[in-house]
Every structure is written in C-alpha cells, then in structure tokens.
Design a protein around this motif. Sequence first.
Motif, mmCIF file in Angstrom:
data_model
loop_
_atom_site.group_PDB
_atom_site.id
_atom_site.type_symbol
_atom_site.label_atom_id
_atom_site.label_comp_id
_atom_site.label_asym_id
_atom_site.label_seq_id
_atom_site.Cartn_x
_atom_site.Cartn_y
_atom_site.Cartn_z
ATOM 1 N N GLU A 104 49.126 46.099 37.192
ATOM 2 C CA GLU A 104 47.740 45.891 36.739
ATOM 3 C C GLU A 104 47.111 44.944 37.737
ATOM 4 O O GLU A 104 47.551 43.812 37.869
ATOM 5 C CB GLU A 104 47.726 45.169 35.384
ATOM 6 N N GLU A 105 46.117 45.418 38.433
ATOM 7 C CA GLU A 105 45.523 44.567 39.462
ATOM 8 C C GLU A 105 44.010 44.583 39.348
ATOM 9 O O GLU A 105 43.422 45.598 39.007
ATOM 10 C CB GLU A 105 45.932 45.063 40.855
ATOM 11 N N ILE A 106 43.421 43.458 39.648
ATOM 12 C CA ILE A 106 41.970 43.408 39.746
ATOM 13 C C ILE A 106 41.640 43.481 41.223
ATOM 14 O O ILE A 106 42.253 42.787 42.031
ATOM 15 C CB ILE A 106 41.440 42.103 39.125
ATOM 16 N N SER A 107 40.713 44.339 41.585
ATOM 17 C CA SER A 107 40.377 44.416 43.006
ATOM 18 C C SER A 107 38.901 44.075 43.185
ATOM 19 O O SER A 107 38.144 44.011 42.234
ATOM 20 C CB SER A 107 40.690 45.807 43.550
ATOM 21 N N GLY A 108 38.522 43.849 44.428
ATOM 22 C CA GLY A 108 37.136 43.506 44.710
ATOM 23 C C GLY A 108 37.060 42.667 45.960
ATOM 24 O O GLY A 108 38.084 42.341 46.559
ATOM 25 N N ASP A 109 35.866 42.301 46.347
ATOM 26 C CA ASP A 109 35.676 41.514 47.560
ATOM 27 C C ASP A 109 36.399 40.187 47.479
ATOM 28 O O ASP A 109 36.153 39.407 46.565
ATOM 29 C CB ASP A 109 34.174 41.243 47.770
ATOM 30 N N GLY A 110 37.290 39.944 48.415
ATOM 31 C CA GLY A 110 37.951 38.647 48.476
ATOM 32 C C GLY A 110 39.035 38.447 47.438
ATOM 33 O O GLY A 110 39.679 37.411 47.391
ATOM 34 N N VAL A 111 39.249 39.436 46.569
ATOM 35 C CA VAL A 111 40.315 39.297 45.570
ATOM 36 C C VAL A 111 41.620 39.758 46.197
ATOM 37 O O VAL A 111 41.668 40.802 46.840
ATOM 38 C CB VAL A 111 40.008 40.136 44.311
ATOM 39 N N PHE A 112 42.639 38.951 46.060
ATOM 40 C CA PHE A 112 43.924 39.321 46.652
ATOM 41 C C PHE A 112 45.054 39.184 45.643
ATOM 42 O O PHE A 112 44.897 38.552 44.611
ATOM 43 C CB PHE A 112 44.192 38.478 47.908
ATOM 44 N N GLN A 113 46.180 39.818 45.973
ATOM 45 C CA GLN A 113 47.309 39.844 45.045
ATOM 46 C C GLN A 113 48.407 38.900 45.522
ATOM 47 O O GLN A 113 48.686 38.836 46.717
ATOM 48 C CB GLN A 113 47.890 41.256 44.947
#
Lengths: 455, 168
Positions: A104-113
Amino acid sequence: MRFIARFCKEKRECFEIITVYEESTKIEEISKESPRIKTLAKKEPSAIWFERKMQDDFGIIIEDAFDKRPLVHQERFPRDLHPLRKDFKEIQLQEAPYLQYKYEEISGDGVFQVAVGPIHAGIIEPGHFQFSQAGEEMLHLEVRHFYKNRGIEKMLEGKTLQEAKPIIERISGNESIAYQICYRDIYLQATKQELPLSLRKRHALLLELERTIHHLTDIGFIPNDAGFGAALSFASKLSEDARRKMNELTGHRFGFGAIDFENSFIDTASFHEWLNDLKQSVEFFEDWIIDIPSLWDRFDTTGILPLKKAVKYATVGVIARASGIAIDRRINPFYLEHGFSLASEVSGDVAARFKVRLAELQNSIVMMRNFLEEDDTKLEVTEIYDGEYQSFCESSIGELFMAIDIKDGLIERFFVRDPSFMNWQAVHIMMSSDIIADFPLINKSCDLSYAGNDL
Amino acid sequence: MIKFWNKRVKLGVITEKPELEESLKKIHKEIKENVKKKFAGSLAIRMVDSGSCNACEAECNALSNPYFDLERLGIYFVASPRHADVMLVSGVMTFNMTPHVKEAYEQIPSPKWIISIGDCPMMQAPFEKNYAINAPVTEHLEVTHHIAGCPPNPVEIMEGFLEFLKKI
C-alpha cells in the motif's frame, strides 16, 4: 460486541468459518467445492488479516474484500498451496519464482517510500515496515509480517495435548506463561476438572511475574529509544533480577514448562524480600523519570491512537487501556479479591502506554504478594474428552485467545490469536501526525510480539 | 536528576564482580584476551532471527544489562551486517526468512563466521520439521560454532563465544 477472532476449520463435508465476538460465536458453513465468504472487514477492519490468512491457509475466496493480497505466503511461496488443508502433507517446499508483493503506497510529487526490514538494526525479531514519506512526515505505514511463520497450527495437528505442550510453550518466549495458562484451561475443560485454588494462585503468580519481567524490560527500552539510556541500565538490572526469580521458582528463566498441576515449594520469605526491594526500586524509578522534561517532551502526544480508532480496530491489552478502553481478562472475582486494579489512561500516546505499564507493574507487585503461599497441592489429571474448547488469558501484551478441537484424543485443529495480531493492525494509525524518527519509539511503546503474531 | 546521582553513588557498580564468581572471572579474562588477539580488540556480531520465539533475543539483550555488560569485553552487537565479523543466527530458518538470512550473510565482509544459537537452528527444539521450516541451518549456511540451550542463558552464551574464539 467486540470482535475477537475469525478462523476456519476443515470438516469432512465443509469448511466452518468461526467468528468469535465477546458475547457470541457465529458459525458459517461453506461448501468445499467453492469455498466463498463475504468479508467482515468493512465493519470490523481488523478482520482483514484473519480473512487473508484464511485465503492463504485454506484457499477460501473472500468475495468482496478490498484487499486480496497474500498475507502469510510471501514472494517465493509456491502458488495455490493451502497448507492447513487436511490433504496437504508436504514437509519441504521448493521456492517458486519471485512474485512482487504490492505494498500500500501513497504516491505523488516528492513522496517517497522507505522500506524497513525484515531484518532490523538491533536484537529484535523480523518484520517489514513500508513507509510513504513526505519529507520527515509519515503519510502511511504498512505493517507486513509472517516472516517467522513456523506453521505451528499444522505442526500441532494430530498430536495429543501432552505432546503439544512443549511446542505451545515456545510459540512466543515473552508470553510463554500466558500461552501455558490458555493451554491449561483447555486441558481442564477437556478433562472436566476444576483447578484447586492454591494451584490457580501459583499460576497467577507466575503470570504476574512474567508480566513484571516484560514491563520492566519495556520501561527501560522505551526511554532508551528516546535517547535516555540510563533508564535502560536501571530497568534491565531489575528485569534480570526478576528473570532470576523466575528461574528460582520454575527452573527456567522464561518459565517454559512451568505451568503444571503440582505445587512445588516456594521460598516465600526471600520472595517477599525481593518484592519489597522491587517496589522501592520501581517507586524510585517513577519518581526519577517523571522529573525529566525532555523525555516527556518526546513521549507526550507521540503516536496517538484515539479511543474511537482503538475501539474500531478491536485493540486489546496495554494499547487499548492506554487509549481509554476498560478491557482486561483479569476483571473477574478471583483477581479482584487479590488486589487487581485496572490501569488506564486516556491520551493514547506513548506517554499513556508507558504510564499504563508502570501502573500495571506496581499492581502486579501487590498481586504477587497476595498470590504467594506455601502449599503442595497436587491435581491428578484424568481422561481427556473430545470436544471443541476455547480459552482466554491476559498476557503481558493483552488478551490471548486459544481454541483447540480434540477428536479421538488428538488435536484436530489448533488456533491461537495473539494479542499482537489485533494490535499490529492498529499500529499504522498511530503514525499519522509524527515523523519517521518517532517510529522506533512508537513501535517499542506497543512492544508487540512477532513470533506470536506469525505463528 | 540529583536523586539519580544519589542513587547511583549508593548502588555502586553491580556488574558481576569477578571475585563473586570464579568461573565468570575466568570467562571474562579469556574472552577479553581472545578478542584482543584475534579481532584486534573488537568482535562485531550481527544477530539475525530466522524464526525463533524471541527468548534467544531476550537473552542476547540481557547480555548488555549491567550484570553482564558484554561490551566491556570487546564484543558488540552491531546494526548492520556490513559492520560485522560474525552472524549469530537464532530460530528455525523459516521458509519466509531463508532468503533474507542468506542475503544478510552475503553482506558481511570476509573473513566471516556464523554462530548458531539455541536449539532451533539445529532442530533440537520441540518444533517439528514441516513445510514452513527449512532448518537445520547447516543445510543452508556453514556454521562454525553452535551454542546449545533453549534458550542458552547469558553465561552460556558468553561461554559459547569463548569456545568460538578458541576454535578459530
């Protein structure tokens, strides 16, 4: 109606899906040809792990589930194998080609895992944490476990209760006594016997001693994770003392094999003396630690689990009590007579969980004193009757639930739900307003078991 | 804070004094000498749990409590395999952990050794071999030394380290 567990049993003609609530148990029968059930997770979010586990273990299809990823079976586990089915007999598996697990990941500008684990930087158990980060802020956390899955449920099938005991003792080292007490209750139900009061007292004493050891370790490690190492030195000395007491009473530092039906001699005088020392030390510790503002600056408002969410996720044990739920398997006449008082906080943060542990520690000391007596009662165990049995126990983490079916004197199905299994599912909620550097502190403040969770 | 310092002065050093236990004294001395001779004074250990019940981990944690205080002998538990000389493996090598344990071992710079701890890695614990268990660990990794016990207590672990140091 609090949700406790949901698990599957294979019968000759069908699968039975058992859903255990605090006051009732629901049994649903489904056909073997097309084993399908509707998800409960829309109402009870923590049912999802139980259902994903069923899907892996028995091949039950959860029709409308929003999460159908495998839980216990990991990237290299052979596909379409369901080890808890009765016709599964293999004892060695070949690794299958690697199949990526979708986090389950949130993605978007500048979002990293950030992927953490399964092997962690410290002497702790393996588990994986996947963070979605916006800078330091944690946007989301997925907890992924079952690296330690030892197939305990399958291993115990076809054994007698006596043969199963050494394995049950070793499911989770920190909660060994609690597991043994659950086992004891099932054993007594199966033999239709009552436990003499003096033995019950001895077992309760050992359970409180185990809780004392665990809480002492925690009240050292929690400040240590906030950078206050002196507390760890102080508390680990106390927990070593307590562990030596356990060794003195049971002949084993973790109490493996301690819960039996024979009372043995306890040196009450020296035990009382130790309890007095411990009481003074804990009082000193509390007095000292409460005065360190920089520490409480880290503890307060960190890792909040709001009451509403704690109820929704059916959390148990220390975590639930720190969020204001009055739930404890020890709320019964036997414990109340021996000085039990419920420790509870309302803020649901790291500070609350720390304070609940301190309060429980002090209460355990009071209770141990009341449970202590010299006695040599013995219980002769009789024949075991077939049936389906369930038992509960309050371990140092929380409510432990065990269910054993006995058929022809052998275990037909063994199921146990560690308190950690519920609480792990609520851990991600605690992260919402904190930064990633707070994660070790929050995780330690819950101090959940991986081994008991993974089985 | 003043309370704490008062207490500290009163309590003194509680690390088990050699004169209290003759055997412990001997172990301490020998470990220290061996670590000095063979590892230039610091032996770094990476502990990896491959599916234990957490009791072995608890005992390894107990090694750093004030009674034993392993670090004064030059033995450290480190956070990364890349800092380690020795991998300490506990647990039954579950199917799910096996690839990760092997990877951790690969990350250790040579020369490197493996010590197994507890009865699980050798399948001597009550657990039975089944689909989820890949133990014994010796089928997957080359183990230099084994520390038996379920779990071994901190003194036994120290003795185990000493035996390992003598072996290599």
